[in-house]
Design an enzyme around this catalytic site. Structure first.
Site, PDB file in Angstrom:
ATOM      1  N   ASP A  43      -4.275  -9.207  11.981  1.00  0.00           N
ATOM      2  CA  ASP A  43      -4.583  -8.270  10.632  1.00  0.00           C
ATOM      3  C   ASP A  43      -6.030  -7.750  11.033  1.00  0.00           C
ATOM      4  O   ASP A  43      -6.730  -8.097  11.710  1.00  0.00           O
ATOM      5  CB  ASP A  43      -4.600  -9.037   9.156  1.00  0.00           C
ATOM      6  CG  ASP A  43      -4.108  -8.148   8.055  1.00  0.00           C
ATOM      7  OD1 ASP A  43      -5.188  -7.317   7.870  1.00  0.00           O
ATOM      8  OD2 ASP A  43      -3.168  -8.252   7.346  1.00  0.00           O
ATOM      9  N   ASP A  70      -6.120  -4.102  15.297  1.00  0.00           N
ATOM     10  CA  ASP A  70      -5.728  -2.542  14.757  1.00  0.00           C
ATOM     11  C   ASP A  70      -4.757  -2.294  15.569  1.00  0.00           C
ATOM     12  O   ASP A  70      -4.566  -2.021  16.753  1.00  0.00           O
ATOM     13  CB  ASP A  70      -7.146  -1.858  14.968  1.00  0.00           C
ATOM     14  CG  ASP A  70      -6.944  -0.595  14.394  1.00  0.00           C
ATOM     15  OD1 ASP A  70      -5.644  -0.017  14.199  1.00  0.00           O
ATOM     16  OD2 ASP A  70      -7.966   0.228  14.229  1.00  0.00           O
ATOM     17  N   TYR A 162       4.053   8.564   3.928  1.00  0.00           N
ATOM     18  CA  TYR A 162       4.618   7.446   3.998  1.00  0.00           C
ATOM     19  C   TYR A 162       6.214   7.421   4.275  1.00  0.00           C
ATOM     20  O   TYR A 162       6.715   6.624   5.076  1.00  0.00           O
ATOM     21  CB  TYR A 162       4.385   6.535   2.607  1.00  0.00           C
ATOM     22  CG  TYR A 162       4.869   5.098   2.877  1.00  0.00           C
ATOM     23  CD1 TYR A 162       4.283   4.110   3.597  1.00  0.00           C
ATOM     24  CD2 TYR A 162       6.079   4.807   2.016  1.00  0.00           C
ATOM     25  CE1 TYR A 162       4.595   2.818   3.452  1.00  0.00           C
ATOM     26  CE2 TYR A 162       6.499   3.329   2.101  1.00  0.00           C
ATOM     27  CZ  TYR A 162       5.601   2.485   2.897  1.00  0.00           C
ATOM     28  OH  TYR A 162       6.224   1.068   2.672  1.00  0.00           O
ATOM     29  N   LYS A 166       8.179   5.928   7.765  1.00  0.00           N
ATOM     30  CA  LYS A 166       9.117   4.953   7.616  1.00  0.00           C
ATOM     31  C   LYS A 166      10.331   5.642   8.266  1.00  0.00           C
ATOM     32  O   LYS A 166      11.352   4.818   8.588  1.00  0.00           O
ATOM     33  CB  LYS A 166       9.248   4.398   6.287  1.00  0.00           C
ATOM     34  CG  LYS A 166       8.067   3.679   5.678  1.00  0.00           C
ATOM     35  CD  LYS A 166       7.609   2.569   6.787  1.00  0.00           C
ATOM     36  CE  LYS A 166       6.565   1.558   6.478  1.00  0.00           C
ATOM     37  NZ  LYS A 166       6.172   0.411   7.257  1.00  0.00           N
ATOM     38  N   THR A 197       3.478  -5.953  -4.158  1.00  0.00           N
ATOM     39  CA  THR A 197       2.220  -6.540  -3.180  1.00  0.00           C
ATOM     40  C   THR A 197       1.157  -5.901  -3.632  1.00  0.00           C
ATOM     41  O   THR A 197       1.136  -5.112  -4.454  1.00  0.00           O
ATOM     42  CB  THR A 197       2.813  -6.296  -1.868  1.00  0.00           C
ATOM     43  OG1 THR A 197       2.978  -4.766  -1.745  1.00  0.00           O
ATOM     44  CG2 THR A 197       4.237  -6.796  -1.295  1.00  0.00           C
TER      45      THR A 197
END
Length: 257
Positions: A43, A70, A162, A166, A197
């Protein structure tokens, strides 16, 4: 979890999980460890990685690793894989979990810079992960890659960059599954729906948005990371050894109606 006969789904498999420090990735990391896996959690959030490292040690003592990473940088992928191969000599599972949602804007209001930022993380990062890891999996003639897509790739949710990113992840999953099959490397995807989340925490705090999510979900609740992680671990395990190029939609029925 461990059965009386000692069998565990990911027994001693080396599992690399990106974006593992929080939310969905954290749950995947902890469940992978609980199922006997050796977890390499990466992360960009240093503090959250330190917390996760302590949590992993409480689950099992198998030499889990946490690393700053990264995913949009090829040099970072090469460094990560070099350390994994030096320490463990193999990699069995890659979970391409890391991603960003970006700003919620229509296409004509999304800046080129913002669109590029989302694409570089979600698409380029996933591509680099598969491209780098498959070289090691090719040598060992085995492996499982799980890419995290989204139902935003299936239906219009007002998430312009986004959803596009995806959608690209879904397409890459199909293509890679066909390409990597000759190396006995499986590639599948999970497509979560509305999952609680940090990524959508601010949205869920808005009553109107929260109610909209609820109204769109036939099972009448917001999903949790506990709903997603078991599907990911299943695809990582040998229980799914004849599954490749497939998608598991985890959305409470949103895309069924």
């Amino acid at each position: 979890m461990e059965r009386e006969d000692g069998w565990m789904r990911l027994n001693n498999k080396v599992v690399l999980i990106t974006g593992a420090a929080g939310g969905q990735g954290r749950k995947e990391a902890l469940l992978s460890a609980a199922e006997g896996g050796i977890v390499i959690a990466t992360d960009v959030n240093v503090q959250a990685l330190e917390t996760l490292e302590a949590e992993l040690l409480q689950v099992s003592d198998k030499g889990h690793m946490t690393m700053i990473h990264d995913i949009s940088k090829e040099i970072d992928w090469q460094r990560i894989m070099s350390e994994i191969k030096e320490r463990f000599g193999r990699i069995d599972v890659l979970i391409n979990n890391a991603g960003i949602i970006g700003k919620v804007e229509s296409y004509h209001n999304t800046t080129i810079e913002e669109f590029r930022r989302v694409m570089e993380t979600n698409v380029w990062g996933t591509y680099l992960g598969m491209r780098t890891v498959v070289l090691a999996m090719k040598e060992q003639q085995s492996g499982s890659i799980i890419n995290v897509s989204s139902i935003a790739s299936m239906v219009g949710l007002g998430l312009s960059p986004y959803g596009a990113s995806k959608g690209a992840v879904r397409s890459m999953t199909k293509s890679a599954a066909g390409d990597f099959a000759k190396y006995n490397v499986r590639v599948n995807a999970v497509l979560p729906g509305f999952i609680e989340t940090e990524m959508i925490k601010d949205q869920l705090e808005q009553e109107q948005v929260h109610n909209w999510y609820m109204d769109k979900t036939p099972l009448r609740r917001i999903g949790s990371t506990d709903d997603v992680a078991p599907a990911v671990v299943f695809l990582a395990s040998d229980e799914s050894q004849f599954i490749t190029g497939s998608e598991i939609v985890i959305d409470g029925g949103v895309t069924a109606i």
